[in-house]
Motif scaffolding. Sequence first.
Motif, PDB file in Angstrom:
ATOM      1  N   UNK A 384       1.330  -1.181  -0.512  1.00  0.00           N
ATOM      2  CA  UNK A 384      -0.114   0.057   0.141  1.00  0.00           C
ATOM      3  C   UNK A 384       1.074   0.979   0.198  1.00  0.00           C
ATOM      4  N   UNK A 385       2.109   1.435   1.100  1.00  0.00           N
ATOM      5  CA  UNK A 385       2.591   2.828   0.895  1.00  0.00           C
ATOM      6  C   UNK A 385       3.224   2.704  -0.139  1.00  0.00           C
ATOM      7  N   UNK A 386       3.861   2.183  -1.188  1.00  0.00           N
ATOM      8  CA  UNK A 386       4.616   2.499  -2.614  1.00  0.00           C
ATOM      9  C   UNK A 386       3.642   2.631  -3.400  1.00  0.00           C
ATOM     10  N   UNK A 387       2.381   1.886  -3.521  1.00  0.00           N
ATOM     11  CA  UNK A 387       1.765   2.750  -4.719  1.00  0.00           C
ATOM     12  C   UNK A 387       0.522   4.337  -4.285  1.00  0.00           C
ATOM     13  N   UNK A 388       0.161   4.821  -3.047  1.00  0.00           N
ATOM     14  CA  UNK A 388      -0.231   5.837  -2.082  1.00  0.00           C
ATOM     15  C   UNK A 388       1.684   6.979  -2.318  1.00  0.00           C
ATOM     16  N   UNK A 389       2.496   6.478  -1.731  1.00  0.00           N
ATOM     17  CA  UNK A 389       2.975   7.264  -1.543  1.00  0.00           C
ATOM     18  C   UNK A 389       4.152   7.594  -3.385  1.00  0.00           C
ATOM     19  N   UNK A 390       3.291   7.107  -4.430  1.00  0.00           N
ATOM     20  CA  UNK A 390       3.825   6.796  -5.195  1.00  0.00           C
ATOM     21  C   UNK A 390       2.746   8.339  -6.671  1.00  0.00           C
ATOM     22  N   UNK A 391       1.258   7.902  -5.849  1.00  0.00           N
ATOM     23  CA  UNK A 391      -0.060   8.432  -6.537  1.00  0.00           C
ATOM     24  C   UNK A 391       0.597   9.977  -6.018  1.00  0.00           C
ATOM     25  N   UNK A 392       1.212  10.280  -5.193  1.00  0.00           N
ATOM     26  CA  UNK A 392       0.525  11.284  -4.595  1.00  0.00           C
ATOM     27  C   UNK A 392       2.295  12.411  -5.000  1.00  0.00           C
ATOM     28  N   UNK A 393       3.457  11.331  -5.141  1.00  0.00           N
ATOM     29  CA  UNK A 393       4.506  12.397  -5.822  1.00  0.00           C
ATOM     30  C   UNK A 393       3.969  13.064  -6.907  1.00  0.00           C
ATOM     31  N   UNK A 394       3.675  11.847  -7.648  1.00  0.00           N
ATOM     32  CA  UNK A 394       3.355  12.521  -9.267  1.00  0.00           C
ATOM     33  C   UNK A 394       2.479  13.340  -8.907  1.00  0.00           C
ATOM     34  N   UNK A 395       1.682  13.386  -8.441  1.00  0.00           N
ATOM     35  CA  UNK A 395       0.649  14.385  -7.371  1.00  0.00           C
ATOM     36  C   UNK A 395       1.121  15.878  -7.598  1.00  0.00           C
TER      37      UNK A 395
END
Length: 491
Positions: A384-395
């Motif tokens: 979960x952490x890496x999915x959420x992390x990269x979603x926020x990063x790209x945002x």
Amino acid sequence: MTSSPHPPSETPAAEPLNFPTKLAYGAGDLGPAITANLLAFFLLYFLTSVAGLNAALAGSVLMIGKVWDAINDPLVGVLSDRTQSRWGRRYPWMVLGAIPFGVFFFLQWIVPSFSPDPAANQWGLFWYYVIISIFFNMAYTAVNLPYTALTPEMTQDYNERTSLNSFRFAFSIGGSIFSLILAQVIFGLISDGRQQYLLLGLLCAVISVLPIYWCVWGTYQRTMGNKAGESKDSEEANIPFKEQLRIVFSNRPFLYVIGIYLCSWLAVQITAAIIPYFVVNWMGLPNQAFTQVALAVQGTALVTLFFWSAVSDRVGKRIVYFLGAGLWILVQGGLFFLQPGQVGLMYGLAIAAGFGVSTAYLVPWSMVPDVIELDELRTGQRREGIFYGFMVLLQKLGLALGLFLVGNALDQASFIESVPGQPTPLQPESALFAIRVAIGPIPTVSLILGLVLAYFYPISREIHAAILLRLRERRQGITPPDDPTDPINTL
């Protein structure tokens, strides 16, 4: 802390979430919403007009903080995925990060003195605010990213996740509204600029920290009770970071979710950035009117979150996004054609925009857990952490680019900057047209692209149910027959 709040019970994953648990989960986003909203609206003005920092140095402070904020998101995401403790993977980060989160937020509103020499003091202030910004963004990510990754650990139900996120964003929007109202009250009671922001920072720091512990206490039993339902492979040794990236970005539905989120929030952020110019320079209204317009949008978004959550239970997430974004597109087009003097229509459009903005909060975040479970089905691991992390990063990177382009477009259109203490300058027609384009056609194009991506988003309610069935069969040691016509195989 030395002890857990209470021992987890065996809470079946299928048992519905109760109201107190949803409320506690939603409270976890109150502090991040308050702090993010105040920093977005007031920090640049505070640095230049209260702390006395050079405008170029103040802009550099914000840029450095934003870049570091984007970088540390995936790092914390990976580390939280790998955390092992009796508190689980997410709660240690929230418990230990909450106090630094509040302290460093408050320190951003202090004006220290480093030297009687103005030039030396400028650089002292610059490095002070850079260091505080870096540490605050680290603490913010340590609290907020593991919090967002709690969603799939609390429930696997397709509709309950939408409901859970409606509580989250109710607190998020409510926190944004509260921070604006509190700022207006404090500014009306205190005339000294430094004291205004010092009191605002202190009160909001305390108010932002306490709900984090409420969230931990109120959701711990449910989350830890569901640990028995997690895949055994989720606690195995983690694969290399580069391989995790490859798996994340080979998840086609996740790429659609990222696209939908970027398009929605690009429209939100561009509109939010340009509204002050639109209200003051195009509509000819005083500065206070901007806050009232923002409150109209955010207040409507808060109320309609629960409306859209109920509609989503009936028709699904994609249809809700179509409805909200479709109305939102009409609003942005209407703003482009709005004329000075049409103040009542402006507020009406702001209220209507709130219906669409609420879907930008609700729908993409309720889609992320679905793609995480698809990844678990494929790999046997939960990340979960890496999915959420990269979603926020790209945002953050995407929005930074979008706002940079808007700012440069205004500059190219000969926009005249205001001088403190002087009347608002009369803008040339080229600048006024650029403002109208930024609030109308640009967000409209972004939202239309988001609609296209939502149309092709492949995980429906039925496919998500099939993914969960496969996961349950795997945990029970059942190997389903190979079926090339299975729609999951095409994802």
